[in-house]
Design a protein around this motif. Structure first.
Motif, mmCIF file in Angstrom:
data_model
loop_
_atom_site.group_PDB
_atom_site.id
_atom_site.type_symbol
_atom_site.label_atom_id
_atom_site.label_comp_id
_atom_site.label_asym_id
_atom_site.label_seq_id
_atom_site.Cartn_x
_atom_site.Cartn_y
_atom_site.Cartn_z
ATOM 1 N N ILE A 13 28.732 27.214 43.654
ATOM 2 C CA ILE A 13 28.830 28.367 42.753
ATOM 3 C C ILE A 13 28.083 28.053 41.452
ATOM 4 C CG2 ILE A 13 30.423 29.848 41.469
ATOM 5 C CD1 ILE A 13 32.496 29.122 43.650
ATOM 6 N N ASN A 15 27.015 29.733 37.703
ATOM 7 C CA ASN A 15 27.242 30.799 36.722
ATOM 8 C C ASN A 15 25.967 30.996 35.906
ATOM 9 O OD1 ASN A 15 28.058 32.617 34.814
ATOM 10 N ND2 ASN A 15 29.709 31.334 33.970
ATOM 11 N N LEU A 21 33.105 32.739 33.631
ATOM 12 C CA LEU A 21 33.510 33.614 34.727
ATOM 13 C C LEU A 21 34.778 33.082 35.388
ATOM 14 C CD1 LEU A 21 30.109 34.373 36.513
ATOM 15 C CD2 LEU A 21 31.395 35.872 34.959
ATOM 16 N N ILE A 23 36.508 33.371 38.787
ATOM 17 C CA ILE A 23 36.098 33.792 40.138
ATOM 18 C C ILE A 23 37.310 33.746 41.061
ATOM 19 C CG2 ILE A 23 34.555 33.328 42.071
ATOM 20 C CD1 ILE A 23 32.649 31.985 40.100
ATOM 21 N N ASN A 24 37.556 34.859 41.715
ATOM 22 C CA ASN A 24 38.680 34.981 42.647
ATOM 23 C C ASN A 24 38.158 35.067 44.084
ATOM 24 O OD1 ASN A 24 41.100 35.421 40.749
ATOM 25 N ND2 ASN A 24 39.579 36.885 39.980
ATOM 26 N N GLN A 40 41.243 30.770 43.182
ATOM 27 C CA GLN A 40 40.613 31.068 41.892
ATOM 28 C C GLN A 40 40.065 29.800 41.243
ATOM 29 O OE1 GLN A 40 42.766 32.127 37.978
ATOM 30 N NE2 GLN A 40 42.273 34.149 38.859
ATOM 31 N N VAL A 74 34.392 37.434 47.276
ATOM 32 C CA VAL A 74 34.260 36.678 46.032
ATOM 33 C C VAL A 74 34.114 37.699 44.900
ATOM 34 C CG1 VAL A 74 32.943 34.918 44.799
ATOM 35 C CG2 VAL A 74 33.092 34.828 47.305
ATOM 36 N N SER A 75 35.024 37.668 43.924
ATOM 37 C CA SER A 75 34.991 38.683 42.860
ATOM 38 C C SER A 75 35.112 38.026 41.492
ATOM 39 C CB SER A 75 36.112 39.702 43.062
ATOM 40 O OG SER A 75 37.372 39.066 43.012
ATOM 41 N N THR A 76 34.424 38.640 40.523
ATOM 42 C CA THR A 76 34.525 38.256 39.108
ATOM 43 C C THR A 76 34.802 39.518 38.312
ATOM 44 O OG1 THR A 76 32.191 38.609 38.544
ATOM 45 C CG2 THR A 76 32.773 36.494 39.563
ATOM 46 N N ASN A 80 31.607 42.132 42.693
ATOM 47 C CA ASN A 80 32.243 41.690 43.944
ATOM 48 C C ASN A 80 31.154 41.323 44.947
ATOM 49 O OD1 ASN A 80 34.885 42.116 43.082
ATOM 50 N ND2 ASN A 80 34.885 44.263 43.769
#
Length: 289
Positions: A13, A15, A21, A23-24, A40, A74-76, A80
């Motif tokens: 990942i 950024n 961020l 991230i979930n 998360q 994967v969402s921020t 998404n």
């Protein structure tokens, strides 16, 4: 993975935003559950992180061996993203293979050490494996573990009855885990032959009496054919008796050669005897005189 086992992935990942961020992660597949603790992470601006996510099947019965696609969301706070992760669920019987290190040839008088190679052919961790190696001559059990895509060599010392018949035989190697059969395979081994004829000769002695009792025993594990012979002069042959009768008689310039064909199976015994009796002709001569 094996049925009921978890599958794991390492996500890279990065950024690229100018702010931190959060991230979930969540599973978008009803058959796979995202492991708690993997849901998360926080990534600072310009930072790159590796994050491991693991999925556990909802039910072993619903996830049969085969190829699967697991959907991960994967969402921020900004966007998404859906990722498709591939997974392969293996059958229990396609993971292991096993063979002897070399074709075993066992001398039953000395025994041998059987070296059995067990190969894990896939990148799955295997723990608490139970192995049974059995045949009509031996029986062994062993517990062991195998790391991903690794192999091990197990040693088994074999001692046999020296009278064990020579020949080719089959051994079964069976590996199980949690009552699941991972391997059930027949392997070949050979009992080597050896020949040894033990002969005991007892002379028959007495007044005007001679001869022998010849006892032969095949103490090997394979049939033996041989010829036993004795030489007689012209005079002695005239007063000889045999049990059993010779297979062949050969005339020579000095007298006769008696030969017996002897066929002995493993652990069989045969007895050959002959007697030379001069008492009767001496008695006749005394009467005449």
């Amino acid at each position: 993975t094996l049925p009921g086992g978890e599958v794991s992935y390492l996500l890279h990942i990065n950024n690229n935003e100018g702010s931190t961020l959060v991230i979930n992660f969540r599973a978008a597949d009803l058959n796979w559950l995202l492991d708690e603790g993997d849901e998360q992470i926080t990534v600072a601006p310009g930072q790159t992180k590796d994050h491991k996510v693991s999925f556990i099947p909802l039910s072993e019965d619903r996830i049969a061996p085969g190829n699967y696609v697991i959907r991960l969301i994967v969402s921020t706070q900004l966007t998404n993203l859906e990722k498709s992760l591939t997974a392969k669920v293996l059958r229990y019987d396609e993971v292991l293979d096993s063979n002897f290190e070399s074709q075993p040839i066992i001398d039953p008088r000395r025994g041998a050490i059987l070296r059995l190679n067990v190969d894990n052919q896939h990148p799955v961790e295997l723990n608490n494996l139970n192995l049974e190696l059995t045949s009509e001559h031996f029986e062994f059990t062993r517990e062991f573990n195998l790391r991903k895509s690794s192999s091990t060599t197990l040693e088994f010392p074999v001692q046999l009855d020296p009278e064990t018949d020579r020949g080719n035989y089959s051994a079964n190697v069976r590996v199980t885990t949690d009552n699941h059969v991972m391997l059930d395979k027949e392997l070949q081994y050979t009992i080597d032959e050896y020949k040894y004829i033990k002969e005991v000769v007892v002379e028959q002695e007495g007044f005007l009496l001679g001869g022998e009792v010849i006892t032969q025993t095949n103490e090997g594990n394979t049939p033996v054919t041989q010829i036993t012979s004795r030489t007689f002069g012209w005079f002695s042959y005239k007063f000889a008796s045999f049990d059993p009768q010779p297979t062949r008689l050969q005339k020579t310039d000095e007298g006769y050669v008696a030969e017996w064909n002897v066929n002995l199976g493993p652990q069989e015994t045969v007895e050959i005897s002959y007697t030379i009796n001069y008492r009767l002709p001496i008695a006749i001569l005394v009467i005449i005189l």
